[in-house]
Motif scaffolding. Structure first.
Motif, PDB file in Angstrom:
ATOM      1  N   ALA A  34     -30.370   1.941  44.010  1.00 56.22           N
ATOM      2  CA  ALA A  34     -31.016   2.321  45.274  1.00 56.22           C
ATOM      3  C   ALA A  34     -31.002   3.829  45.470  1.00 56.22           C
ATOM      4  O   ALA A  34     -32.018   4.437  45.828  1.00 56.22           O
ATOM      5  N   LEU A  35     -29.848   4.468  45.232  1.00 54.92           N
ATOM      6  CA  LEU A  35     -29.723   5.910  45.441  1.00 54.92           C
ATOM      7  C   LEU A  35     -30.629   6.692  44.497  1.00 54.92           C
ATOM      8  O   LEU A  35     -31.136   7.761  44.851  1.00 54.92           O
ATOM      9  N   ASN A  36     -30.839   6.179  43.311  1.00 51.96           N
ATOM     10  CA  ASN A  36     -31.698   6.851  42.338  1.00 51.96           C
ATOM     11  C   ASN A  36     -33.185   6.654  42.616  1.00 51.96           C
ATOM     12  O   ASN A  36     -34.019   7.232  41.926  1.00 51.96           O
ATOM     13  N   ASN A  37     -33.487   5.850  43.629  1.00 56.20           N
ATOM     14  CA  ASN A  37     -34.892   5.525  43.890  1.00 56.20           C
ATOM     15  C   ASN A  37     -35.283   5.651  45.360  1.00 56.20           C
ATOM     16  O   ASN A  37     -36.161   4.932  45.821  1.00 56.20           O
TER      17      ASN A  37
ATOM     18  N   PRO B 299     -37.972   0.667  37.875  1.00 55.49           N
ATOM     19  CA  PRO B 299     -37.894   2.115  37.650  1.00 55.49           C
ATOM     20  C   PRO B 299     -37.081   2.441  36.393  1.00 55.49           C
ATOM     21  O   PRO B 299     -36.273   1.630  35.923  1.00 55.49           O
ATOM     22  N   GLU B 300     -37.272   3.631  35.875  1.00 46.47           N
ATOM     23  CA  GLU B 300     -36.654   4.037  34.604  1.00 46.47           C
ATOM     24  C   GLU B 300     -35.131   3.934  34.634  1.00 46.47           C
ATOM     25  O   GLU B 300     -34.508   3.441  33.694  1.00 46.47           O
ATOM     26  N   TRP B 301     -34.515   4.411  35.736  1.00 48.53           N
ATOM     27  CA  TRP B 301     -33.046   4.381  35.823  1.00 48.53           C
ATOM     28  C   TRP B 301     -32.541   2.947  35.735  1.00 48.53           C
ATOM     29  O   TRP B 301     -31.545   2.665  35.070  1.00 48.53           O
ATOM     30  N   VAL B 302     -33.242   2.044  36.401  1.00 51.68           N
ATOM     31  CA  VAL B 302     -32.836   0.631  36.412  1.00 51.68           C
ATOM     32  C   VAL B 302     -32.964   0.033  35.017  1.00 51.68           C
ATOM     33  O   VAL B 302     -32.059  -0.666  34.540  1.00 51.68           O
ATOM     34  N   TYR B 303     -34.073   0.313  34.352  1.00 53.79           N
ATOM     35  CA  TYR B 303     -34.271  -0.223  33.003  1.00 53.79           C
ATOM     36  C   TYR B 303     -33.195   0.285  32.047  1.00 53.79           C
ATOM     37  O   TYR B 303     -32.661  -0.474  31.230  1.00 53.79           O
TER      38      TYR B 303
END
Length: 431
Positions: free
Chosen positions: A59-62, A248-252
């Motif tokens: 969440a924080l990264n997005n 999103p990229e961070w999640v992947y």
């Protein structure tokens, strides 16, 4: 300065959630986003597929600035209690201007009309709902049928839009958010965004982008259900890249690097403990748990648990008028010792007793100071110090969260031999 509140699970975080955050800020003109997020157990009656700290970082990264944990007694409850707990938490913060949620209809006026209808419904509405349930309908369908039944032909025509939307899952939650705001007399303004493309139960993984009628480009959006189906299936996990365009990229990157290290966690990982509880308690004791009726307790006691996993057990005890989600919630409440009387006591008093921070962005740290100034409940930043801030009722609620997380962490260790720091040692996630 404007602040929008979101009520979330992020199980796991995907492009639809990111779209929701961006549209919520656009719709409200908000400078900051605060999320109230379910912890390690979620509203559909299962453990979250990844732990709450990983989902906080997603969440924080997005786009989320501050994440609070929704206490487990509400995060695993029916729409009414889930909404009441989450809305109350946002209201207690004292700085939230808007709540923005997704819905199938995307029309706040219709949802407010529906909320008013149920708030001001005739006394016989509940009796009618139970009558339809006895006829074999699930609660959502029974409620829709009861609403239609009590309206005169003219009223049905005037309320056709209302009757059309009240049995869809996100609409149901939206109606409950509005009802909760009215119940606690909150000044927070509700707004909604139409759920785009993937339905709540949609199991299709979409890999295409789309353009709306106004020329806006939207990313590929698949439902959390569809993404979990890939992550939980050992055969499908070989095709993990199929979800790359849906998150999103961070999640992947997280999902790729941590598969079979910290996730996936499923309800089957708690099978032995749940069955132990079901076997060790009498029918009368089982009936004291939230969402567990006398009929459901009877069905459990008349079922052979020996060779059943939780999925099979749930299907074995399911009936036409009880949804599978309701059964999973009941079993999770048995696992976590959440009883009907306990949640009624919480609601009868203050509903929410603290706001526990899971994570924040450094540039939003001043929001915490604002909450401490304008809010009216303790802000928990360190679990070890909570006993100095909370009364006995608050500690009772927090201890349930701690127990649930330690149980989840134990399941992760048993399955993957990975240690997640316990609640007393794990700090706030900071980005």
């Amino acid at each position: 300065m404007k602040i929008v509140g979101l009520i979330t699970e992020y199980n796991p975080f995907h492009n639809g959630h990111k779209y929701h955050i961006e549209k919520a800020k656009e719709l409200t003109g908000a400078d900051y986003v605060i999320a109230v997020m379910s912890g390690n157990f979620v509203q559909r009656g299962t453990p979250a597929i990844t732990d709450k700290y990983a989902r906080t970082m997603m969440a924080l990264n997005n786009g989320v600035d501050l994440v609070f944990e929704l206490p487990v007694c509400y995060s695993t409850s029916s729409a009414q209690y889930f909404a009441l707990g989450a809305v109350s938490l946002l209201n207690h913060l004292g700085i939230v201007d808007y709540i923005c949620f997704g819905s199938e209809c995307g029309d706040i006026d219709i949802l407010m009309k529906a909320a008013d209808f149920f708030i001001n419904s005739p006394d016989n509405l509940q009796n009618l709902i139970y009558t339809f349930i006895k006829e074999g309908y699930s609660y959502p369908v029974a409620r829709a049928k009861a609403a239609e039944y009590i309206l005169s032909p003219d009223e049905k025509e005037k309320n056709a839009d209302l009757l059309k939307i009240i049995s869809e899952p996100n609409n149901i939650l939206g109606i409950e958010y509005i009802r909760a705001l009215r119940l606690i007399k909150s000044d927070i303004k509700p707004l909604t965004i139409k759920r785009y493309k993937a339905g709540y139960h949609d199991t299709t993984i979409y890999t295409d982008t789309a353009e709306t009628s106004d020329g806006e480009s939207k990313p590929s959006i698949s439902s959390a259900t569809a993404i979990r189906n890939v992550l939980e299936n050992p055969e499908m996990i070989k095709e993990l890249p199929i979800i790359k365009s849906s998150v999103p990229e961070w999640v992947y990157d997280y999902l790729t690097k941590n598969y079979n290290i910290t996730y996936p966690v499923t309800i089957e990982d708690f099978s032995s403990v749940i069955k132990y509880k079901l076997l060790s308690e009498s029918k009368e004791e089982l009936e004291t748990y939230l969402d567990l009726s006398s009929d459901l307790a009877d069905r459990i006691k008349n079922t052979d648990l020996t060779q059943s996993n939780i999925s099979k057990l749930s299907m074995d005890i399911k009936s036409k008028n009880v949804t599978l989600t309701r059964i999973y919630r009941a079993l999770i409440h048995v696992l976590l010792n959440i009883k009907t009387e306990t949640i009624k006591e919480y609601i009868a008093n203050d509903i929410i007793y603290y706001a526990r921070i899971l994570g924040l962005r450094k540039e939003a740290s001043h929001l915490v100071r604002m909450i401490k100034k304008h809010g009216d409940i303790p802000v928990i930043t360190k679990v070890a110090n909570a006993y100095r801030q909370l009364d006995s009722e608050g500690m009772s609620m927090l201890n349930r969260d701690i127990f649930a997380s330690h149980l989840y962490n134990q399941a992760v260790y048993d399955k993957f031999k990975t240690v997640i720091l316990n609640e007393y040692k794990h700090g706030i996630c900071i980005l």
